[in-house]
Design an enzyme around this catalytic site. Structure first.
Site, PDB file in Angstrom:
ATOM      1  N   GLY A 158       2.311   3.792   1.671  1.00 38.20           N
ATOM      2  CA  GLY A 158       3.134   4.179   2.800  1.00 38.20           C
ATOM      3  C   GLY A 158       3.534   5.278   2.932  1.00 38.20           C
ATOM      4  O   GLY A 158       3.664   6.105   4.015  1.00 38.20           O
TER       5      GLY A 158
ATOM      6  N   GLY B  31       7.714   7.567   5.836  1.00 39.25           N
ATOM      7  CA  GLY B  31       6.797   8.449   4.849  1.00 39.25           C
ATOM      8  C   GLY B  31       7.236   9.405   4.109  1.00 39.25           C
ATOM      9  O   GLY B  31       6.302  10.239   3.353  1.00 39.25           O
TER      10      GLY B  31
ATOM     11  N   ARG C 108      -2.567  -1.421 -10.022  1.00 38.07           N
ATOM     12  CA  ARG C 108      -1.340  -1.932 -10.288  1.00 38.07           C
ATOM     13  C   ARG C 108      -1.868  -3.569 -10.198  1.00 38.07           C
ATOM     14  O   ARG C 108      -2.916  -3.917  -9.662  1.00 38.07           O
ATOM     15  CB  ARG C 108      -0.587  -2.167  -8.986  1.00 38.07           C
ATOM     16  CG  ARG C 108      -0.186  -0.439  -8.846  1.00 38.07           C
ATOM     17  CD  ARG C 108       0.114  -0.227  -7.414  1.00 38.07           C
ATOM     18  NE  ARG C 108       0.335   1.155  -6.976  1.00 38.07           N
ATOM     19  CZ  ARG C 108       1.601   1.753  -7.045  1.00 38.07           C
ATOM     20  NH1 ARG C 108       2.441   1.161  -7.001  1.00 38.07           N
ATOM     21  NH2 ARG C 108       1.376   3.130  -6.695  1.00 38.07           N
TER      22      ARG C 108
ATOM     23  N   ASP D  77       3.461  -4.878  -7.484  1.00 35.81           N
ATOM     24  CA  ASP D  77       3.241  -3.649  -7.333  1.00 35.81           C
ATOM     25  C   ASP D  77       3.405  -2.356  -7.950  1.00 35.81           C
ATOM     26  O   ASP D  77       3.137  -1.251  -7.821  1.00 35.81           O
ATOM     27  CB  ASP D  77       3.329  -3.236  -5.601  1.00 35.81           C
ATOM     28  CG  ASP D  77       4.940  -3.286  -5.215  1.00 35.81           C
ATOM     29  OD1 ASP D  77       5.619  -4.420  -5.631  1.00 35.81           O
ATOM     30  OD2 ASP D  77       5.358  -2.360  -4.814  1.00 35.81           O
ATOM     31  N   ASN D  78       4.830  -2.617  -8.836  1.00 41.14           N
ATOM     32  CA  ASN D  78       5.203  -1.606  -9.707  1.00 41.14           C
ATOM     33  C   ASN D  78       4.732  -1.741 -11.225  1.00 41.14           C
ATOM     34  O   ASN D  78       5.460  -1.169 -11.980  1.00 41.14           O
ATOM     35  CB  ASN D  78       6.837  -1.401  -9.499  1.00 41.14           C
ATOM     36  CG  ASN D  78       7.177  -0.867  -8.015  1.00 41.14           C
ATOM     37  OD1 ASN D  78       6.291  -0.178  -7.511  1.00 41.14           O
ATOM     38  ND2 ASN D  78       8.430  -0.994  -7.718  1.00 41.14           N
TER      39      ASN D  78
ATOM     40  N   ASP E 122       6.506   4.117 -11.076  1.00 40.82           N
ATOM     41  CA  ASP E 122       7.460   4.082  -9.833  1.00 40.82           C
ATOM     42  C   ASP E 122       8.941   4.110 -10.329  1.00 40.82           C
ATOM     43  O   ASP E 122       9.289   2.887 -10.434  1.00 40.82           O
ATOM     44  CB  ASP E 122       7.234   2.893  -8.900  1.00 40.82           C
ATOM     45  CG  ASP E 122       6.170   3.072  -8.036  1.00 40.82           C
ATOM     46  OD1 ASP E 122       5.530   4.253  -8.067  1.00 40.82           O
ATOM     47  OD2 ASP E 122       5.552   2.272  -7.280  1.00 40.82           O
TER      48      ASP E 122
ATOM     49  N   GLY F 177       0.622  -1.198   0.042  1.00 38.26           N
ATOM     50  CA  GLY F 177       0.142  -0.123  -0.134  1.00 38.26           C
ATOM     51  C   GLY F 177       0.851   1.337  -0.044  1.00 38.26           C
ATOM     52  O   GLY F 177       1.804   0.984   0.092  1.00 38.26           O
TER      53      GLY F 177
ATOM     54  N   LYS G 145       3.529  11.638  -3.788  1.00 39.11           N
ATOM     55  CA  LYS G 145       4.570  10.916  -3.036  1.00 39.11           C
ATOM     56  C   LYS G 145       5.558  11.580  -2.276  1.00 39.11           C
ATOM     57  O   LYS G 145       5.903  12.866  -2.650  1.00 39.11           O
ATOM     58  CB  LYS G 145       5.579  10.329  -4.307  1.00 39.11           C
ATOM     59  CG  LYS G 145       6.123   8.902  -4.144  1.00 39.11           C
ATOM     60  CD  LYS G 145       6.537   8.303  -5.328  1.00 39.11           C
ATOM     61  CE  LYS G 145       7.535   7.615  -5.262  1.00 39.11           C
ATOM     62  NZ  LYS G 145       7.992   6.717  -6.637  1.00 39.11           N
TER      63      LYS G 145
HETATM   64  P1  AMP Z   1       8.793   1.134  -3.783  1.00 34.68           P
HETATM   65  O1  AMP Z   1       9.758   0.302  -3.555  1.00 34.68           O
HETATM   66  O2  AMP Z   1       8.984   2.613  -3.983  1.00 34.68           O
HETATM   67  O3  AMP Z   1       7.719   0.556  -4.999  1.00 34.68           O
HETATM   68  O4  AMP Z   1       7.956   0.949  -2.417  1.00 34.68           O
HETATM   69  C1  AMP Z   1       7.325  -0.413  -1.935  1.00 34.68           C
HETATM   70  C2  AMP Z   1       6.590  -0.104  -0.845  1.00 34.68           C
HETATM   71  O5  AMP Z   1       7.355   0.610   0.337  1.00 34.68           O
HETATM   72  C3  AMP Z   1       5.205   0.779  -0.858  1.00 34.68           C
HETATM   73  O6  AMP Z   1       4.372   0.141  -0.151  1.00 34.68           O
HETATM   74  C4  AMP Z   1       5.921   2.072  -0.333  1.00 34.68           C
HETATM   75  O7  AMP Z   1       4.784   3.002  -0.121  1.00 34.68           O
HETATM   76  C5  AMP Z   1       6.613   1.875   0.693  1.00 34.68           C
HETATM   77  N1  AMP Z   1       7.659   2.874   0.911  1.00 34.68           N
HETATM   78  C6  AMP Z   1       8.800   2.929   0.278  1.00 34.68           C
HETATM   79  N2  AMP Z   1       9.602   3.840   0.993  1.00 34.68           N
HETATM   80  C7  AMP Z   1       8.716   4.413   2.161  1.00 34.68           C
HETATM   81  C8  AMP Z   1       9.245   5.198   3.140  1.00 34.68           C
HETATM   82  N3  AMP Z   1       9.924   6.288   2.987  1.00 34.68           N
HETATM   83  N4  AMP Z   1       8.107   5.446   3.965  1.00 34.68           N
HETATM   84  C9  AMP Z   1       7.056   4.805   4.146  1.00 34.68           C
HETATM   85  N5  AMP Z   1       6.863   3.688   3.124  1.00 34.68           N
HETATM   86  C10 AMP Z   1       7.583   3.733   2.113  1.00 34.68           C
HETATM   87 MG    MG Z   2       6.254   0.916  -5.610  1.00 29.56          MG
END
Ligand code: AMP
Ligand code: MG
Length: 487
Positions: A94, A128, A185, A254-255, A264, A92, A115
């Protein structure tokens, strides 16, 4: 000067309304010193947003999510995902929020998404937040992809938040405002399936059909037709990536979008020397997401999508599987056809229909490129120069010219069209050393190199004076390039 007051920005919340089980109402964190770094004015116009207003305090507030129009329902979206092959049932948003949907100038529904807007209930251990460098990276690479004609989510703006974010060192925080056909996704379907609620799964599929493939609603089996449409869109997308040497870097489920847009931009990079084993991401130790693996990974991800929607394909599971397998079987043929047609165009041979001549020539070319570590992007532009009669520049890319001369001679005998080549082979891509240079200057407060890079890649096919260094391969002493995830 026309001004769009916040009250006239109309944000729908169709995703949240139709799929409440997958939407958690949430708010962006305050941005104490919000400062607009970059704004895509053309995209703003497409969305019916006034650029001058977007630069005002209220407009910047919208771009970081702290000022939203009345009635807007910002949500964090739930999704699952296979990350490097392992299933995470609850990923989800995050650190992201869907602010809502806008109707653009063409009447299409577009997501407005942030983002780096703060922790959400999906944040797990994360803070976050996002930082200036990686958000500007998404901005410039998505711009380049769009300019190359490759389907992608778009970047509307990057705003520095004024917050300091702790990574390996303290870095300036930022929020990216992103626009997409949707943020559905493969992982969204995996999430719906994992709840066990088939009605939710069906509503999600109906939502996807209505937003992306309305034609399939008329098909005899709309959900099978939806799957086939996604298979086709991804086959075409990944072929486009391969033809420009784009390495996504983190093709987790998820991407991967349902719309067929690239999404992403994390550890992504454009390949320099041609080599199928090319990996830039520091965490991709096994090379799962290497350049040459991308088609196979896309097919693997689509198999996960098929599994997720099985209950919609047929009441009998065996028959559902048979339908899915057959539809997925179309991926390779569609990918090969898209890639081959694209490669013929890159070689200026679109008019040559005899594949028995072109295919072996292409195979031989790839072997030559790999053996000599030739810069993928430079090769095709210098080849067009050879097509016009001057083989010097392309020869200089190879240490051993005997085989190249022979290959170029046979290629020229097919009558390639150099002007057509220059219309499909980019001269300017966001080269890794230039991206790093631009992002590191921007992190230190100097946006000029970033703006110049943006100008170059915004018109990738048009040679312009003064942009020579944007067309040149990395200096030999640049060293191996590494990219980082989740930053
Ligand atoms: P990503 O690798 O960017 O596709 O992210 C994979 C998952 O990690 C997703 O659920 C993002 O929302 C979460 N995520 C990545 N970076 C952060 C962060 N700094 N804080 C909270 N959630 C994150
Ligand atoms: Mg992602």
């Amino acid at each position: 000067m026309s001004v769009t007051p916040l009250s006239t920005v109309v944000l729908d919340h169709r995703f949240a309304r139709e799929l409440p089980e997958m939407a958690t109402g949430w708010q962006a964190e305050p941005a104490p010193g919000a400062r607009l770094l970059v704004l895509d004015e053309a995209l703003a116009a497409e969305l019916g947003l006034d650029a001058t207003w977007l630069r005002s305090p209220d407009g910047v507030g919208l771009l970081v999510g702290t000022t939203v129009p009345a009635g807007a329902v910002p949500v964090a979206q739930a999704y699952s995902g296979h990350q490097f092959g392992g299933f995470s049932p609850r990923l989800g948003d995050g650190r992201a929020l869907l602010l809502g949907e806008l109707i653009d100038a063409d009447g299409r529904l577009r997501d407005l998404h942030l983002k780096g807007s703060g922790r959400t209930p999906f944040a797990r251990g994360g803070d976050g937040l996002a930082v200036v460098g990686p958000m500007l990276r998404e901005y410039v690479v998505s711009n380049a992809m769009h300019a190359l004609g490759i389907p992608t989510t778009r970047s509307l703006a990057v705003v520095a938040t004024g917050r300091t974010v702790l990574r390996e060192t303290p870095l300036p925080g930022a929020v990216l405002a992103r626009v997409a056909g949707s943020h559905l996704r493969v992982g969204s379907f995996q999430y719906a399936r994992a709840t066990g609620d088939v009605d939710l799964l069906r509503r999600l599929a109906d939502h996807a059909i209505s937003r992306h493939y309305p034609g399939v609603a008329e098909a005899e089996q709309p959900y099978l037709a939806l799957f086939e449409a996604v298979v086709g869109a991804q086959a075409s997308l990944v072929a486009r990536w391969m033809l420009v040497g784009f390495v996504h870097g983190v093709m987790n489920t998820d991407n991967m979008t349902i719309s067929g847009e690239t999404i992403d931009y994390g550890p992504c990079a454009f390949m320099e020397a041609f080599d199928p084993a090319t990996v830039y991401s520091s965490i991709d130790h096994g090379g799962r997401y290497a350049y040459g693996n991308q088609p196979v990974v896309a097919e693997w991800n689509l198999a996960r999508l098929a599994e997720a929607i099985l209950p919609l394909l047929h009441n009998d599971e065996e028959q559902a599987v048979a339908l899915a397998v057959q539809a997925l079987g179309g991926f390779r043929g569609q990918y090969d056809a898209a890639w081959s047609a694209g490669m013929r165009a890159k070689l200026g041979l679109s008019g040559v229909v005899d594949q028995t001549v072109v295919s072996p020539l292409v195979e031989e070319m790839l072997v030559l490129l790999q053996a000599a570590h030739v810069d993928h992007t430079s090769f095709f532009r210098t080849l067009a120069v050879a097509g016009r009669g001057d083989a010097g520049p392309v020869r200089r890319l190879f240490a051993d010219v005997v085989k190249v001369d022979d290959w170029v001679m046979r290629w020229r005998a097919l009558g390639p069209d150099p002007d057509a080549m220059d219309r499909v082979n980019p001269l300017y891509i966001p080269r890794n050393h230039l991206v790093e240079e631009a992002l590191s200057a921007a992190t230190d407060g100097d946006l000029d190199p970033f703006e110049r890079l943006l100008t170059a890649v915004a018109a990738p096919y048009d040679e312009r004076p003064g942009l020579g260094r944007y067309a040149a391969a990395a200096p030999a002493d640049s060293g191996p390039y590494r990219t980082f995830c989740g930053t």
